[in-house]
Write an enzyme that holds these catalytic residues in place. Structure first.
Site, PDB file in Angstrom:
ATOM      1  N   LEU A 163       4.644  -5.228  15.558  1.00 36.22           N
ATOM      2  CA  LEU A 163       4.585  -5.681  14.161  1.00 36.22           C
ATOM      3  C   LEU A 163       4.874  -4.564  13.164  1.00 36.22           C
ATOM      4  O   LEU A 163       5.577  -4.772  12.173  1.00 36.22           O
ATOM      5  CB  LEU A 163       3.203  -6.287  13.886  1.00 36.22           C
ATOM      6  CG  LEU A 163       2.984  -6.815  12.462  1.00 36.22           C
ATOM      7  CD1 LEU A 163       3.904  -7.985  12.162  1.00 36.22           C
ATOM      8  CD2 LEU A 163       1.530  -7.212  12.248  1.00 36.22           C
ATOM      9  N   SER A 208       0.851  -1.207   0.000  1.00 36.32           N
ATOM     10  CA  SER A 208       0.000   0.000   0.000  1.00 36.32           C
ATOM     11  C   SER A 208       0.876   1.242   0.000  1.00 36.32           C
ATOM     12  O   SER A 208       1.006   1.926  -1.003  1.00 36.32           O
ATOM     13  CB  SER A 208      -0.959  -0.013   1.185  1.00 36.32           C
ATOM     14  OG  SER A 208      -1.961  -0.992   0.987  1.00 36.32           O
ATOM     15  N   CYS A 212       3.559   9.758  10.285  1.00 40.62           N
ATOM     16  CA  CYS A 212       4.230  10.025   9.007  1.00 40.62           C
ATOM     17  C   CYS A 212       3.164  10.061   7.915  1.00 40.62           C
ATOM     18  O   CYS A 212       2.450   9.090   7.707  1.00 40.62           O
ATOM     19  CB  CYS A 212       5.252   8.936   8.742  1.00 40.62           C
ATOM     20  SG  CYS A 212       5.908   8.947   7.079  1.00 40.62           S
ATOM     21  N   TYR A 267       6.787  -2.178  13.438  1.00 44.42           N
ATOM     22  CA  TYR A 267       8.220  -1.908  13.376  1.00 44.42           C
ATOM     23  C   TYR A 267       8.921  -3.199  12.984  1.00 44.42           C
ATOM     24  O   TYR A 267       9.737  -3.748  13.721  1.00 44.42           O
ATOM     25  CB  TYR A 267       8.735  -1.363  14.713  1.00 44.42           C
ATOM     26  CG  TYR A 267       8.246   0.044  15.014  1.00 44.42           C
ATOM     27  CD1 TYR A 267       7.870   0.900  13.977  1.00 44.42           C
ATOM     28  CD2 TYR A 267       8.175   0.517  16.315  1.00 44.42           C
ATOM     29  CE1 TYR A 267       7.427   2.185  14.244  1.00 44.42           C
ATOM     30  CE2 TYR A 267       7.731   1.806  16.585  1.00 44.42           C
ATOM     31  CZ  TYR A 267       7.359   2.636  15.539  1.00 44.42           C
ATOM     32  OH  TYR A 267       6.931   3.909  15.802  1.00 44.42           O
TER      33      TYR A 267
HETATM   34  C1  LIG Z   1       9.047   6.844   8.371  1.00 42.98           C
HETATM   35  C2  LIG Z   1       8.151   5.867   9.069  1.00 42.98           C
HETATM   36  C3  LIG Z   1       7.301   6.325  10.073  1.00 42.98           C
HETATM   37  C4  LIG Z   1       6.441   5.440  10.723  1.00 42.98           C
HETATM   38  N1  LIG Z   1       5.615   5.913  11.700  1.00 42.98           N
HETATM   39  C5  LIG Z   1       4.732   5.063  12.294  1.00 42.98           C
HETATM   40  C6  LIG Z   1       3.814   5.525  13.277  1.00 42.98           C
HETATM   41  O1  LIG Z   1       3.792   6.694  13.618  1.00 42.98           O
HETATM   42  N2  LIG Z   1       2.957   4.635  13.824  1.00 42.98           N
HETATM   43  C7  LIG Z   1       2.941   3.308  13.445  1.00 42.98           C
HETATM   44  O2  LIG Z   1       2.117   2.534  13.946  1.00 42.98           O
HETATM   45  N3  LIG Z   1       3.811   2.850  12.527  1.00 42.98           N
HETATM   46  C8  LIG Z   1       4.698   3.689  11.943  1.00 42.98           C
HETATM   47  N4  LIG Z   1       5.547   3.211  10.990  1.00 42.98           N
HETATM   48  C9  LIG Z   1       5.460   1.800  10.593  1.00 42.98           C
HETATM   49  C10 LIG Z   1       4.358   1.602   9.573  1.00 42.98           C
HETATM   50  O3  LIG Z   1       3.093   1.690  10.207  1.00 42.98           O
HETATM   51  C11 LIG Z   1       4.484   0.231   8.921  1.00 42.98           C
HETATM   52  O4  LIG Z   1       5.670   0.198   8.180  1.00 42.98           O
HETATM   53  C12 LIG Z   1       3.288  -0.087   8.042  1.00 42.98           C
HETATM   54  O5  LIG Z   1       3.305  -1.452   7.754  1.00 42.98           O
HETATM   55  C13 LIG Z   1       3.310   0.715   6.773  1.00 42.98           C
HETATM   56  O6  LIG Z   1       2.211   0.479   5.969  1.00 42.98           O
HETATM   57  P1  LIG Z   1       2.353   0.709   4.395  1.00 42.98           P
HETATM   58  O7  LIG Z   1       1.067   0.356   3.763  1.00 42.98           O
HETATM   59  O8  LIG Z   1       2.943   2.042   4.143  1.00 42.98           O
HETATM   60  O9  LIG Z   1       3.506  -0.341   4.044  1.00 42.98           O
HETATM   61  P2  LIG Z   1       3.638  -1.572   3.041  1.00 42.98           P
HETATM   62  O10 LIG Z   1       5.111  -1.776   2.944  1.00 42.98           O
HETATM   63  O11 LIG Z   1       2.896  -1.328   1.795  1.00 42.98           O
HETATM   64  O12 LIG Z   1       2.957  -2.756   3.822  1.00 42.98           O
HETATM   65  C14 LIG Z   1       3.403  -3.201   5.099  1.00 42.98           C
HETATM   66  C15 LIG Z   1       2.855  -4.594   5.386  1.00 42.98           C
HETATM   67  O13 LIG Z   1       1.437  -4.617   5.262  1.00 42.98           O
HETATM   68  C16 LIG Z   1       1.026  -5.474   4.197  1.00 42.98           C
HETATM   69  N5  LIG Z   1      -0.028  -4.787   3.454  1.00 42.98           N
HETATM   70  C17 LIG Z   1       0.051  -3.580   2.842  1.00 42.98           C
HETATM   71  N6  LIG Z   1      -1.109  -3.271   2.268  1.00 42.98           N
HETATM   72  C18 LIG Z   1      -1.951  -4.292   2.510  1.00 42.98           C
HETATM   73  C19 LIG Z   1      -3.302  -4.548   2.145  1.00 42.98           C
HETATM   74  N7  LIG Z   1      -4.003  -3.685   1.409  1.00 42.98           N
HETATM   75  N8  LIG Z   1      -3.859  -5.717   2.531  1.00 42.98           N
HETATM   76  C20 LIG Z   1      -3.151  -6.617   3.251  1.00 42.98           C
HETATM   77  N9  LIG Z   1      -1.862  -6.422   3.624  1.00 42.98           N
HETATM   78  C21 LIG Z   1      -1.269  -5.267   3.253  1.00 42.98           C
HETATM   79  C22 LIG Z   1       2.279  -5.658   3.355  1.00 42.98           C
HETATM   80  O14 LIG Z   1       2.219  -6.853   2.590  1.00 42.98           O
HETATM   81  C23 LIG Z   1       3.348  -5.663   4.421  1.00 42.98           C
HETATM   82  O15 LIG Z   1       3.373  -6.914   5.085  1.00 42.98           O
HETATM   83  C24 LIG Z   1       6.437   4.074  10.353  1.00 42.98           C
HETATM   84  C25 LIG Z   1       7.300   3.619   9.360  1.00 42.98           C
HETATM   85  C26 LIG Z   1       8.149   4.499   8.705  1.00 42.98           C
HETATM   86  C27 LIG Z   1       9.065   3.985   7.626  1.00 42.98           C
END
Ligand SMILES: Cc1cc2nc3c(=O)[nH]c(=O)nc-3n(C[C@H](O)[C@H](O)[C@H](O)COP(=O)(O)OP(=O)(O)OC[C@H]3O[C@@H](n4cnc5c(N)ncnc54)[C@H](O)[C@@H]3O)c2cc1C
Ligand SMILES: *[C@@H]1O[C@H](CO)[C@@H](O)[C@H](O)[C@H]1NC(C)=O
Ligand SMILES: *[C@@H]1O[C@H](CO)[C@@H](O)[C@H](O)[C@H]1NC(C)=O
Ligand SMILES: *[C@@H]1O[C@H](CO)[C@@H](O)[C@H](O)[C@H]1NC(C)=O
Ligand SMILES: *[C@@H]1O[C@H](CO)[C@@H](O)[C@H](O)[C@H]1NC(C)=O
Ligand SMILES: *[C@@H]1O[C@H](CO)[C@@H](O)[C@H](O)[C@H]1NC(C)=O
Ligand SMILES: *[C@@H]1O[C@H](CO)[C@@H](O)[C@H](O)[C@H]1NC(C)=O
Length: 528
Positions: free
Chosen positions: A468, A106, A171, A470
């Site tokens: 999870l 996502s 973020c 992190y």
């Molecule tokens: C700069 C930064 C700041 C952050 N700040 C916070 C914060 O303030 N609070 C917090 O809780 N976390 C924070 N995180 C961690 C963040 O919440 C996780 O990395 C989260 O998984 C990111 O979601 P994404 O969709 O962007 O990532 P992706 O890399 O797209 O997905 C992460 C995981 O979720 C799965 N996934 C994604 N989309 C779906 C979907 N539609 N259906 C099923 N599975 C899916 C992926 O396969 C993977 O296992 C931060 C991370 C970073 C890098």
């Protein structure tokens, strides 16, 4: 009798999990995609292969960690950037029938890149084009699609109401799909808990390509995707969320204390009070290595970030009573709307227009990073803190976030959702190292291991809990294409504590053949 049965079950299970994927048939996969989608919602323009000139940009725009981003990966068969739910359904069905693994992406912030890398042939199912958001102010609800970013969600909510908000991360480019399914926490945690505490419905594509909602998926699966990580169970299309009340004006501040300014003492005292303050106040401490202003040498600065659901005047009173060592001054405090606080937490200078929340940076990732996490249940003694400083000073660029718990987190049972880390925690630590050169990777990964070892005596144990979101493969992981239940129990216990058993049996019920698997997925194991 029971033993014989469990033995038989064990044999069956091992054979299921070890079933080797047959060599993927990628030609059939593409043919299948076309045959399973209607010309009205043609999938052709949603498919990127290595032959498309836009393939690399499509890959790298949502690979946020340079350490893991690899557009030349020959295992990557294609990216399907779904434009319609039917594209998601077809990708699941066709990947399954042709022996191709999928990685669901996502926002692409997975700290270990598990949404965009694999060591066996795979397709990235990219959700970034499915990003609509609708807000229903009178019922205090919203629907948000998985590919929306938090910045887009926050903007839409604020456009509709000045006194509604959603408890989620800090973020703005995080994706709703991954972030919310992994728990999702931010600075409203002490007052309102985390994102999954406010999810009231969801649309998900299951392993058979069917679209389910809360009523048709049932409470077990709906429970599991709230904190268990979506990617073990299906593809989240959208969430229905509950919005929470916030005042029109909130107060924030950011204050630094270096070691020379008795930062260690203030931080020590912070541990004693931060989880007991009124739940309207979230006071994060962020120790970071930095260059001393006078000495020019490396030192530690502890940054304190606050968010208060109330006025500056009231906040001053609370801080000066409970943490006088911080020396908070009125001019450190800024009163602003909830939307503007999301900019403040994103480290944008005061006055930055809120439109930056809608930015979706494209182009390759800028930095290499590694994160880890811990939960702390009793104050860390000063000599422990000083040991942490000693290791932090060895890095080029490292910080910790100490995120206070307490408030409503103490009241929500640890099995209410799949996210288990609730009562009894003083705070959660995030460790984060950032570097700009591939040459420094092994040095930084080594130092992160050292920092984690130094912290061990002071944090949760048996299990040493981890968050999870992190993602950290050091807490246990499997090869891309196989799932060892024993290994899964190692990381699963740290991420999910007592909820692991139920998660495994939900998995066994809804994805018994373990199609939705990745290095840290939940294995299908029926409760016995
Ligand atoms: C700069 C930064 C700041 C952050 N700040 C916070 C914060 O303030 N609070 C917090 O809780 N976390 C924070 N995180 C961690 C963040 O919440 C996780 O990395 C989260 O998984 C990111 O979601 P994404 O969709 O962007 O990532 P992706 O890399 O797209 O997905 C992460 C995981 O979720 C799965 N996934 C994604 N989309 C779906 C979907 N539609 N259906 C099923 N599975 C899916 C992926 O396969 C993977 O296992 C931060 C991370 C970073 C890098
Ligand atoms: C990729 O290339 C194919 C073949 O030229 C084309 O049909 C398709 O539309 C391209 N995909 C994208 C996303 O541009
Ligand atoms: C991918 O391959 C291209 C062409 O060989 C090369 O220019 C590029 O640097 C590679 N990218 C990465 C991230 O390795
Ligand atoms: C606080 O510390 C950071 C580095 O850790 C520094 O960049 C920033 O300028 C400091 N701010 C103040 C107000 O001292
Ligand atoms: C929010 O920030 C914008 C941009 O700096 C500013 O113009 C506006 O006055 C702020 N509003 C509130 C209520 O904080
Ligand atoms: C959580 O556990 C308690 C006590 O074992 C039980 O009564 C309750 O039904 C469980 N809640 C959920 C949502 O499973
Ligand atoms: C990285 O290391 C390689 C080999 O040791 C060296 O050639 C290169 O100059 C280094 N790059 C940088 C930017 O330090």
């Amino acid at each position: 009798m029971k033993n014989v049965l469990s033995f038989l079950f064990f044999v069956l299970l091992v054979s299921v999990l070890d079933a080797k994927i047959t060599k993927p048939n990628t030609e059939n996969f593409f043919r299948c995609l076309r045959s399973r989608t209607s010309p009205k919602y043609t999938i052709t323009g949603a498919i990127y292969t290595h032959d498309n000139s836009t393939f690399i940009s499509s890959y790298v725009s949502y690979t946020k960690n340079k350490r893991l981003s690899n557009p030349n990966d020959t295992n990557l068969v294609a990216i399907v950037a779904a434009k319609h739910a039917s594209h998601v359904q077809a990708t699941v069905v066709c990947a399954k029938s042709n022996g191709v693994q999928i990685r669901i992406r996502s926002g692409g912030h997975d700290l270990e890149g598990l949404s965009y890398i694999s060591s066996i042939p795979f397709v990235v199912l990219d959700m970034h084009d499915l990003r609509s958001i609708t807000v229903d102010v009178s019922n205090k609800k919203a629907w948000v699609q998985a590919g929306a970013t938090l910045g887009e969600l926050y903007t839409k909510i604020a456009e509709a109401s000045k006194t509604l908000a959603f408890p989620s991360g800090v973020c703005p480019t995080l994706g709703a799909g991954g972030h919310i399914s992994g728990g999702g926490y931010g600075n409203l945690l002490r007052k309102y808990g985390i994102s999954v505490d406010h999810v009231v419905d969801a649309h998900l594509v299951d392993v058979n390509g069917k679209i389910l909602n809360r009523a048709s998926m049932g409470e077990d699966l709906f429970w599991a995707i709230r904190g268990g990580g979506g990617a073990s169970f299906g593809v989240i299309l959208s969430w229905k969320i509950n919005l929470v009340k916030v005042p029109k004006i909130l107060t924030v501040f950011k204050v630094n204390k270096t070691l020379e300014q008795r930062g260690t003492d203030v931080l020590y005292n912070w541990q004693l009070v931060s989880s007991k303050l009124p739940p309207e106040l979230f006071l994060r401490a962020m120790p970071e290595n930095t260059i001393g202003a006078k000495s020019g040498e490396k030192t530690i600065a502890v940054k304190f970030y606050a968010q208060f659901l109330g006025s500056a005047k009231k906040l001053m009173k609370i801080i000066n009573k409970n943490l006088p060592g911080l020396g908070l001054k009125r001019e450190d405090c800024y009163e602003m709307s909830w939307l503007n606080t999301t900019l403040f937490w994103g480290d944008f200078p005061i006055g930055t227009p809120a439109s930056v929340l809608l930015d979706r940076p494209t182009g390759p990732p800028g930095a290499f990073y590694k994160g880890k996490s811990d939960y702390v249940k009793k104050p860390i003694p000063k000599e422990g803190i000083e040991k942490l400083w000693k290791t932090m000073l060895k890095f080029e660029n490292v910080w910790m976030q100490w995120n206070p718990y307490g408030g409503v987190m103490d009241k929500i049972p640890s099995n209410a959702t799949a996210f288990p880390h609730r009562k009894g925690n003083l705070f959660k630590i995030q460790y984060f190292a950032l570097w700009g050169n591939a040459n420094a990777t092994s040095l930084n990964l080594g130092l992160m291991k050292e920092l984690y070892e130094v912290a061990e005596p002071y944090v949760s144990s048996n299990p040493r809990e981890a968050f999870l979101n992190y993602r950290d493969v050091d807490v246990g992981s499997n090869p891309s294409g196989e799932t060892s239940v024993e290994e899964a129990k190692i990381y699963g216990t740290k991420y999910f504590l007592g909820n692991l058993k139920r998660l495994m049996s939900v998995k066994a019920k809804y994805d018994p053949e373990n199609f939705f698997r990745y290095e840290q997925s939940i294995p299908p194991v029926l409760a016995m």
